[in-house]
Write an enzyme that holds these catalytic residues in place. Structure first.
Site, short mmCIF file in Angstrom:
data_model
loop_
_atom_site.label_atom_id
_atom_site.label_comp_id
_atom_site.label_asym_id
_atom_site.label_seq_id
_atom_site.Cartn_x
_atom_site.Cartn_y
_atom_site.Cartn_z
N SER A 148 0.84 -1.25 0.08
CA SER A 148 0.00 -0.06 0.08
C SER A 148 1.04 1.31 0.05
CB SER A 148 -0.84 0.02 1.18
OG SER A 148 -1.80 1.06 1.26
N ASP A 298 -2.46 5.92 -4.30
CA ASP A 298 -1.47 5.47 -3.70
C ASP A 298 -0.76 4.25 -4.47
OD1 ASP A 298 -3.34 3.45 -3.35
OD2 ASP A 298 -2.90 2.94 -1.18
N ASP A 300 -0.71 1.08 -4.95
CA ASP A 300 -1.51 -0.10 -5.44
C ASP A 300 -2.84 0.27 -5.90
OD1 ASP A 300 -2.41 0.20 -2.74
OD2 ASP A 300 -3.13 -1.76 -2.73
#
Length: 574
Positions: A148, A298, A300
């Site tokens: 993440s 972000d 991902d």
């Protein structure tokens, strides 16, 4: 059985069952008496209820070929037991982080070595596209390699079940037991490439079409909206610009330096769209292009940050609750106009998210269901009520939102298409998204939130966080920011203590979790929770009051900000 010392644990990794590169790296840690040795081997890297996340490197407490292999072998063993006599298939995606692509192939090899078919993305793809693909391709499960928005030295491994959502009970605990029962020399690394199906751009188109179908209501002013978008070096470079163009938006400016995928995230200190600094380059570009809305994602591609023009005309980052308030209210407004609300619809939220969503749900005659932190619990709600109640949308305070149930995880792509539609509709009606938010507050009451993070790294930090939770659990405050504490909800003990009645009520509708929530008499809410993915303890603070007019917004906001500071002081949070 005697507990092995850290050094003894490390020496086990010098055996021939580990490859030479790993053995050499461990030997160097031992010979140099590196301080990293302790943290690398003092415990196994935790395989939690959604997967695992950690610093990359050698050792049991690091993410590497062997800890990934152990997790995958355990998952393979479990899937084989759950789907006997079936050709099991698993979709695998990975983000832009260093080693993600290599890790993806290692995971694929372990699955195929166990006779499991793998659908493997050819290149970086967002987490929500993986969730979508699991359902679209009728896979038995899915994996995404991502950490993440953690710093560059991290990577991670998230597990999805056949509904496209992250694993939840009863599968999660059963998988954890399988993973920890696997010895490193039992991992099957010799994969079978004949069992790999490669997927790429063609899947993007199917996913993007679904995002647009589930996230658009009106075609008003889309050609007149000025958008700035940045992927912050992450995966959405492949999906979001294409989705916006396909949805009819014409004026899209990209932060070109940040559209280059990189696991080092060279232009930001942290690739986290929750932080204004991560969107600084995008905001600078917005000044040049006179943008109406700035959006960043972000690494991902599941979280999104949205910045819009405030009352002074300056670009301002909205917090996660504010974003979700706008998106949820707009969707329900459209559903009501279209006659789609029948009394059997619900929105999803979490225990740390703003209570404004109860007010919004009540206004539009839908239910608001609440789960533990994390979108897997919203995914579970969808599965639990499938065929009985219709899921509309869901969100949590940490900059995550999803529209419809075609994806079973937070999804920045569909949410961005929706946010830009709202911004275009607002502009066509002579207002900004910020002014639309103020109008919503006048209807529901004004809520304002603050997140206070206390970081404590390493083994000692984990103990300190544990002791902090113990202190807040055993000695709850009697008053916060001038208002007496009326309720104490303890999700670990599953109790709700009502102070005025000196009574504890059982609260077993939500699974146990190490979370505390204090409610004061004036509606202030403070949630205390150790992070499950980072070395920190989090304090989620929500305050509220009534808002009578747009003109009262700024002074009311100032009072609520002061109240959050009072909470910080009273709880001695630095």
């Amino acid at each position: 059985m005697l507990e092995l010392s850290t050094l003894e644990k490390a020496k086990l990794w010098l055996q021939e069952s580990f490859d030479k590169e790993t053995r050499d790296a461990v030997q160097l840690l031992i010979e140099s008496n590196s301080p990293d040795l302790e943290d690398s081997f003092y415990r196994p890297l935790e395989f939690g209820t959604g997967g695992m996340r950690g610093v990359m490197g050698v050792g049991t407490n690091r993410l590497n070929k062997y800890t990934l292999g152990q997790a995958t072998q355990g998952l393979a063993n479990y899937m084989i037991s759950q789907f006997p006599d079936e050709q099991i298939s698993v979709a695998i995606a990975y983000d832009v982080r260093n080693n993600s692509k290599e890790f993806g192939k290692i995971v694929a090899d372990v699955f195929t070595a166990n006779g499991i078919k793998v659908l493997l993305f050819k290149n970086h793809r967002p987490t929500p596209e993986l969730s979508f693909t699991v359902r679209d391709k009728k896979c038995h499960g899915g994996i995404v390699l991502t950490a993440s928005h953690n710093p560059p030295e991290y990577n991670g491994y998230k597990v999805y079940w056949n509904d496209g959502a992250q694993i939840v009970p009863p599968h999660d605990e059963a998988i954890i037991r399988e993973v920890y029962s696997v010895k490193f020399d039992e991992i099957k690394f010799s994969g079978n490439d004949d069992l790999i199906e490669w997927i790429g751009d063609e899947q993007d188109d199917v996913y993007i079409d679904a995002c647009i179908a589930n996230s658009t209501y009106l075609d008003v002013g889309k050609g007149n909206l000025n958008i700035v978008f940045t992927s912050i070096h992450g995966t959405t470079y492949a999906t979001v610009p294409k989705a916006l163009e396909k949805a009819g938006f014409k004026k899209i400016d990209l932060v070109k330096e940040q559209m280059i995928p990189s696991g080092n995230f060279p232009t930001v200190a942290s690739p986290n769209p929750e932080e204004p600094a991560a969107l600084e380059m995008a905001m600078d570009l917005a000044k040049i292009t006179n943008a109406d809305i700035v959006i960043g994602t972000d690494p991902d591609g599941d979280r999104l940050g949205i910045a819009v023009r405030n009352l002074a005309g300056e670009i301002q980052l909205l917090n996660g609750n504010q974003c979700n308030t706008i998106l949820t209210y707009y969707i329900l407004e459209q559903w009501k106009k279209q006659g789609k609300i029948t009394g059997k619809e619900f929105i999803g939220s979490t225990i740390v998210t703003s209570d404004i969503f109860f007010d919004i749900a009540q206004k539009f005659d839908v239910d608001c269901k609440v789960g533990l932190t994390g979108f897997k619990w919203i995914g579970k709600m969808i599965r639990d009520f499938e065929g009985e109640e219709k899921f509309v949308c869901g969100g949590e305070e940490s900059f995550g939102f999803m529209t419809g149930d075609f994806v079973r995880d937070k999804d920045s792509c569909g949410s961005i298409v929706l946010a830009c539609e709202i911004a275009a509709w607002c502009k066509a009606n002579g207002k900004t998204m910020y002014e639309y938010l103020i109008e919503i507050y006048q209807e529901t009451g004004m809520y304002y939130e603050g997140l206070i993070n206390i970081v404590r790294k390493g083994r000692e930090g984990a103990v300190e966080i544990e002791n902090m939770m113990k202190r807040f659990r055993e000695n709850p405050p009697k008053e916060i920011a001038g208002s007496s504490v009326a309720e104490v909800k303890d999700f670990k003990e599953q109790t709700n203590f009502i102070v005025a009645e000196n009574r504890k009520a059982v609260m077993d509708d939500i699974p146990k979790s190490n979370v505390l929530i204090y409610y004061t008499a004036d509606g202030t809410k403070v949630c205390v929770r150790p992070s499950g993915t980072e070395p920190k303890i989090k304090f989620y603070v929500s305050v509220k009051t009534q808002l009578s007019s747009k003109e009262d917004f700024e002074p009311t906001l100032a009072k609520l900000e002061q109240k959050i500071e009072a909470v910080r002081r009273d709880l001695e949070l630095g």
